[in-house]
Motif scaffolding. Structure first.
Motif: not given
Length: 150
Positions: A16-22, A94-98
């Motif tokens: 996840t974007k910024n490794r947020e716990p979604w 959001h997912w991370q871009s990579g």
């Protein structure tokens, strides 16, 4: 040879974007099934999926007619849209871009399936960043720490 055949097994990992716990426990099975449908639409097969709150591991029998980057884009875009329909909590998801995508030998499939199944236990001791660095190292991939995380 008139027939084109391929066996391309890949291990796909992204967070996840910024490794947020979604990614809540109650949502994961449904998310994995949804991603499986995306993979099937691309003529591949999702063989195993596992996730924890901040990232996903997928074992995919990759189709011979789709570029890996196209498959990843379809998975991430489609699943992100789907997650955003799961309630107001997910509107900013959001997912991370990579991502990391690694080819695997069929002989290593059982070990990878166990690894994917044991994600919750594994991440009681190891962070995603530690795990991802180890994967990159194991596969002999150089990387610049400044550009791996978002």
């Amino acid at each position: 040879m008139p027939q084109s055949l391929a066996q391309i097994l890949v291990h796909l990992v992204f967070s996840t974007k910024n490794r947020e716990p979604w990614l809540d426990d109650g949502l994961r099975d449904e998310l994995h099934a949804y991603i499986g449908g995306i993979v099937e639409n691309q003529k591949g097969s999702l063989l195993k999926a596992g996730s924890v709150a901040d990232h996903v591991h997928l074992l995919i029998a990759h189709p011979r007619t789709v570029a890996p980057s196209e498959m990843v884009q379809e998975i991430k875009t489609g699943s992100s849209r789907w997650l955003k329909t799961k309630g107001p909590k997910y509107v900013n998801f959001h997912w991370q871009s990579g991502y990391g995508i690694f080819s695997i030998s069929p002989s290593h499939r059982p070990a990878l399936e166990r690894y994917i199944e044991d994600q919750a236990e594994h991440h009681r001791k190891v962070t995603f960043q530690e795990e991802y660095r180890r994967l990159l190292s194991r596969y002999g991939m150089g990387f610049d720490e400044r550009y791996v995380w978002d």
